[in-house]
Design an enzyme around this catalytic site. Structure first.
Site, PDB file in Angstrom:
ATOM      1  N   HIS A   1       0.817  -1.219   0.000  1.00 29.33           N
ATOM      2  CA  HIS A   1       0.000   0.000   0.000  1.00 29.33           C
ATOM      3  C   HIS A   1       0.850   1.269   0.000  1.00 29.33           C
ATOM      4  CE1 HIS A   1       0.778  -1.183   4.170  1.00 29.33           C
ATOM      5  NE2 HIS A   1       0.839   0.091   4.424  1.00 29.33           N
ATOM      6  N   ASN A   2       0.339   2.263  -0.703  1.00 24.89           N
ATOM      7  CA  ASN A   2       0.906   3.628  -0.666  1.00 24.89           C
ATOM      8  C   ASN A   2       2.258   3.762  -1.347  1.00 24.89           C
ATOM      9  OD1 ASN A   2      -1.355   4.281   0.821  1.00 24.89           O
ATOM     10  ND2 ASN A   2      -0.321   4.215   2.794  1.00 24.89           N
TER      11      ASN A   2
END
Lengths: 344, 344, 344
Positions: free
Chosen positions: A254-255
């Site tokens: 994620h991210n």
């Protein structure tokens, strides 16, 4: 969403300062992608300073700041005081990390309730007539599929996602909601794009879930290998730049922000929130630790694990990853040490 | 199953001692989960001693002992002699490992013949009316699915397995037979639970298969990431405790016992028969070698490979995994060595 | 294919020497699998020498040589001059690597255009009447499926592939085109066989794709674990020998040659073009770098990364992989170094 609704999710919320706040919050944002009418979690003074910097470039309006009780003193200091009016609402909470879990859930639920991912919704989607689609495919609602896209059997494209022109999905690919894939991509079998980011906050024997609804954005001319996974960002998308090539069994958490032309060989991996420059190369089984960055053109050797930031052009090997020369010298030093011992 | 049928599978079986044996064997068991009317393979004196200990706590009845020819002398020693009557039947075989392969096959076949996993058997399954199920789903026979379960497109739940209330299976998940998943779990796309454990006995140019039919038991509030795999136990289940969280591309091998609240980050792995205490954390790409254990609250750093048992609270890094302080000192020692060499 | 068509794909092609060439090219080949009427890329003098050696054993006819401009001088030397007439056609190109990308695309397109992998083609396939097939299965055209094969739900067998007698495909397996699987194999859920090999040529900001259409050949009695991937070879197949056993999440890259009875434990991996002898064992998370080889009976320890060729019987550990004894001495040397430092 009305702020009053959010308030009921975390009873520890207290109003710290209010400046003509209109009572509405559209979502959660971060300093990298500031948006008006959004909520932002500020964990410490450093993050607050960065926020002020980003606001100069991107003057987002009607922002709602969430700060922990411990931040109150820091934010009240004279150096920051002048800026407090910059925000429509500042609230304090008892435990900022727990608040992230609680509030992300509210927006996740809001976001997903619009989507029915259990009944085929292709009649409510925009599918170009030139699309070739095999049997046993699931298409959600509000999906957009461009020209000449080929979708093999067993694929799933959940509601709200989109696939650009000429892209090919091989069998059994899963595209979760809120994933945007560019044109001329090849996504190989059993790969999964947009599953929940892996984030929890541990408190008193429970791993509280941080709910990820930031989705994924993938550029053009990207290849994704078989059984590879690219997770959704928390509030803003995980991104993969144009022309990047991802081999099999690769994990992108994620991210992460991956720029253009990046190469990921088999079983390589990024932890959460990594920043990867243009044309970086990851050899097989290499990886990056959480929140680290690599400058343009860096090369990471097989099995090397990056544990800190490195500038453009770094050539790394070993665990922890260091410059290749250093790693070779490490190995030579050890080999020499053994030889000496053997002679004794 | 009648013992006579088993006898025909391994012609080297010889009766060593019989005590009012009723002629029936229901399955194969291990010391950890002793069951009456079961067969147990005893590879050496140490295992035999442990068995006697476990029998004091769990007085299973009508046990059939399989021992290798080489064990006869050991088991005949005065210290054990008194216990021989404890067992209904003791048999010797020429090659115990080969016998495990041959007999596990018999029970595997017995177990699987009851199941037809090629024709949808949902009409012979217990599916709560509140279950939401997408198209292209396969449900075997004797499957049990609890309240409000959501099953996305392309999932397979093979015969005899069960899914607890409020659990979500994302697209293309495969649940093999004999897998029990608790309530409020999230299982992400393309993950596979209950595939064959990876066990072979090598003899004369052939890898003889050990047939795994022990299944998997997963607790409540567990998350399993995309493209992760949890293998079936040999005779007793592989287990994952309540509140454990498993990221993408994680491998959990046969016979592992994972307690509660354990965190597995991306691409981490357990070899066969590992024991993992409560709230252990595995960072990305870390792993445990076969038959090792970690006490409660241990933490395994990124890429660290655990090669032996560690007590509660261990903080480990490197390969082989050692205490983090030791690993940091190793790195410093090497760096210093290089610097000295450079100065010369 | 007519050579004239190929010529239009790479405008830099120049005829260097022609000897009664019939104008047709059936495909691309390599020295390991020389075939008449084929094209072969010769990158340097060393490869050219090897080619001459292979031609003595395998006297393929009507070969078309592609060489880079820089090779002209080398190939013109007196030692090679006598052999130039051995080839029907020798052409030079401006950039041999780019030429591989351009020409592989032509043959890939030619190869795949024969196949429609989006409409079920089972009526145009040879499926033995004894085959047991679940619902939601996709079968392409010209597929051959042997006796008693079991195909679980969600599997895809693309056009032109074949599955031998008694083999079992568990749910959601994908078999790409041009994959040949032997008899009595077990292929576990979500695994992918025959996806594109991961090969690119980087030039001026673009990763040019090398198009792989060599497929995969798997012997008899092979097991492939869940979520494992075996990529297609470039021009000739990736091969897995009889009785080899592959655990979960294993990656086998393009052009690898794996002999018989090889064991791959969880998350192990081969890079491209590896050569693996009979009965080699890869422990968990181990791997081989590109173009390396291991002799018969070699053993690679957990997490070890092989970086060069090793003879039969090698027992390796560490990164880079060295003999186990050496690795143990490395660890001891480091531990002793730390102890001395602590005493100071």
């Amino acid at each position: 969403m009305e702020f009053e609704k959010l308030k009921s999710c975390d009873p520890s919320i207290k109003i710290f300062k209010e400046n003509s706040f209109n009572g509405l919050v559209e979502g959660i944002t971060t300093i990298e992608q500031l948006k008006s009418h959004h909520l932002i979690f500020v964990k410490d003074k450093k993050y607050y300073s960065k926020l002020l910097d980003h606001l100069k470039i991107n003057p987002a309006d009607q922002l709602v700041l969430f700060i922990g009780q411990s931040m109150v003193e820091q934010i009240n200091q004279s150096e920051f005081e002048n800026y407090l009016n910059r925000f429509s609402l500042i609230v304090t909470v008892a435990d900022l990390s727990l608040s992230i879990c609680l509030l992300s859930k509210v927006f996740y639920d809001e976001f997903t309730k619009a989507y029915d991912n259990l009944n085929d919704g292709r009649l409510e989607s925009q599918i170009d007539p030139s699309v070739l689609m095999a049997p046993h495919v699931f298409i959600g609602k509000n999906v957009k599929i461009g020209k000449n896209v080929m979708i093999h059997s067993g694929c799933n494209i959940l509601s709200g996602s989109s696939i650009g022109d000429d892209t090919i999905l091989y069998p059994n690919v899963t595209i979760y909601s809120n994933v945007f894939i560019g044109s001329n991509c090849r996504i190989h079998a059993s790969s999964v794009i947009g599953a929940d980011g892996f984030g929890y906050y541990y408190k008193q024997g429970i791993h509280h879930k941080i709910w990820h609804y930031g989705g994924v954005v993938i550029g053009n001319n990207v290849e994704v290998g078989a059984c590879s996974t690219i997770d959704a960002g928390t509030f803003v998308p995980t991104t993969i730049g144009d022309g990047s090539k991802i081999d099999n069994l690769v994990q992108i958490a994620h991210n992460c922000t991956v720029k253009n032309g990046v190469i990921f060989c088999g079983q390589s991996a990024l932890s959460g929130s990594c920043q990867v420059g243009n044309f970086v190369v990851f050899a097989g089984k290499s990886g990056m630790g959480p929140d680290t960055s690599l400058g343009d053109g860096s090369q990471v050797g097989g099995g090397a694990l990056v544990s800190k930031d490195w500038p453009a052009g770094a050539k790394l090997a070993g665990h922890p990853a260091r410059e290749v020369g250093d790693w070779l010298r490490s190995n030579a030093f050890i080999q020499n040490g053994i030889k000496k011992n053997n002679k004794r």
